[in-house]
Design a protein around this motif. Sequence first.
Motif, PDB file in Angstrom:
ATOM      1  N   TYR A 193       3.718   1.661   2.718  1.00  0.00           N
ATOM      2  CA  TYR A 193       4.723   2.703   2.565  1.00  0.00           C
ATOM      3  C   TYR A 193       4.048   4.059   2.679  1.00  0.00           C
ATOM      4  N   ILE A 194       4.512   4.859   3.626  1.00  0.00           N
ATOM      5  CA  ILE A 194       4.010   6.221   3.795  1.00  0.00           C
ATOM      6  C   ILE A 194       4.942   7.137   3.012  1.00  0.00           C
ATOM      7  N   LEU A 195       4.392   7.807   2.011  1.00  0.00           N
ATOM      8  CA  LEU A 195       5.221   8.635   1.135  1.00  0.00           C
ATOM      9  C   LEU A 195       5.478   9.992   1.781  1.00  0.00           C
ATOM     10  N   GLU A 196       6.754  10.372   1.783  1.00  0.00           N
ATOM     11  CA  GLU A 196       7.135  11.695   2.289  1.00  0.00           C
ATOM     12  C   GLU A 196       7.820  12.444   1.145  1.00  0.00           C
TER      13      GLU A 196
ATOM     14  N   LEU B 236       0.837  -1.195   0.000  1.00  0.00           N
ATOM     15  CA  LEU B 236       0.000   0.000   0.000  1.00  0.00           C
ATOM     16  C   LEU B 236       0.877   1.252   0.000  1.00  0.00           C
ATOM     17  N   PHE B 237       0.391   2.282  -0.669  1.00  0.00           N
ATOM     18  CA  PHE B 237       1.030   3.588  -0.633  1.00  0.00           C
ATOM     19  C   PHE B 237       0.063   4.568   0.017  1.00  0.00           C
ATOM     20  N   MET B 238       0.525   5.228   1.066  1.00  0.00           N
ATOM     21  CA  MET B 238      -0.320   6.215   1.734  1.00  0.00           C
ATOM     22  C   MET B 238       0.398   7.550   1.751  1.00  0.00           C
TER      23      MET B 238
ATOM     24  N   ILE C 295      11.416   0.429  -3.906  1.00  0.00           N
ATOM     25  CA  ILE C 295      10.301  -0.268  -3.256  1.00  0.00           C
ATOM     26  C   ILE C 295      10.270  -1.736  -3.685  1.00  0.00           C
ATOM     27  N   VAL C 296      10.499  -1.998  -4.976  1.00  0.00           N
ATOM     28  CA  VAL C 296      10.507  -3.389  -5.451  1.00  0.00           C
ATOM     29  C   VAL C 296      11.610  -4.183  -4.742  1.00  0.00           C
ATOM     30  N   ASN C 297      12.804  -3.613  -4.665  1.00  0.00           N
ATOM     31  CA  ASN C 297      13.921  -4.317  -4.022  1.00  0.00           C
ATOM     32  C   ASN C 297      13.702  -4.470  -2.523  1.00  0.00           C
ATOM     33  N   HIS C 298      13.014  -3.494  -1.921  1.00  0.00           N
ATOM     34  CA  HIS C 298      12.713  -3.578  -0.491  1.00  0.00           C
ATOM     35  C   HIS C 298      11.671  -4.658  -0.221  1.00  0.00           C
ATOM     36  N   THR C 299      10.720  -4.784  -1.136  1.00  0.00           N
ATOM     37  CA  THR C 299       9.642  -5.775  -0.981  1.00  0.00           C
ATOM     38  C   THR C 299      10.129  -7.183  -1.319  1.00  0.00           C
TER      39      THR C 299
END
Lengths: 294, 92
Positions: A211-214, A137-139, A283-287
């Motif tokens: 993932y909370i986008l900053e 999720l992206f928030m 994000i892909v590599n983190h997931t």
Amino acid sequence: MVYNFHLLFPNFPQFFLEESDASGTLVIKEEEGIDPLAFPVILIYQNNQDRNVTLATDRHFDTPTADQEWIFTVENVISFAWKTQGGEIAYRFLEEASEDLFRFWLYHIALPIYFSIAQIYKFLHAGAIEIEAKTVLFMAPSFGGKSTLTDYFLQKGHPLVTDDKMATFERDGVYYAVPSHPYHRPFRTVEVLGHECANPASQVRPIHAIYILEKSDPTEDIVIRPLKGIEKFSRLHEGGEMNFSFFTPQYVSYLAGLANCVPVYAIRVPHDLERLEEVHRAIVNHTCPPQELS
Amino acid sequence: MNLMNPYTIPSTVLLQCVDEETLLFNSANGLFFALNETGAMLWEEMTHATTLHAVIEKMVEVYDVERKQLEADLIAFSQTLVTQGLLSFEQA
């Protein structure tokens, strides 16, 4: 399917979406006799998509009862009516109604309200996609880049889970994400459902991560850090959706459970469209961390 | 502060535990308040009592705490909760 339910439209068979496993069936039927002003208890009166919208119910209450009746009205467009646990939603077209407006207001607002009041799902304001069968999720606050990032992931071939209203539920200590509808709106035009996505997600899956986008300076490094405790909870709460006052204790408790079970990360996202691929890769590599070479 | 004054915890105040942190959420104003370990213990006792005197009596009995220090800690804690809208005292 929409929110993992089969929707049956006796009046619009062309709206039927492909069949597959579903949580249940909802009948969406026309009913000319719906009176938008029938109910005395007005819960919501606000402007949404440049329209006045109202949610009313037939009684004062502490907690909704199964036979309680509701009417959600979009001024001059449509009224939806249902019972809390009725299993069907009736609608009446008003002066400015159209098929497109009907589907927009049903998928985007009326169904989330229905599912929330029936306590079938709890909603978050989030975009969500799948990365190798993992739902992330992206928030972000409004204008925080959530839709832009979701759209980029779709362009890269990731299945769409939702672009705005994330339906979730908990079962046996696991928090699940429910694909909403196969439309994506990577632009700000009111009352438009958006493009039909070529690759919508079809399965209910556990939420892998949030993932909370900053938003950060265009030249800043992309950094992902885990959130903990009160910071994690407050960021999730900021992204709450369909948080009705009569359900606040349950919703807050649900968010705390979600926070305790699902990893939540803050990610610094440079305010530069040219760097979206870097964010995507991060994000892909983190997931799904790349296999280490032996 | 009169330790015999009854207090009330608003129904809008909700306790949640996230990771190892305890927090109070006031749904009336959407604000969060983190509790440390001592605060969490005091809050737990306060939810089962109606006066600070009763809380002190219970804690002195159950825990190995010095009464004077406990009183000072509890009064300070209560005053913070009142400031944050998480507690109110009835007038004597």
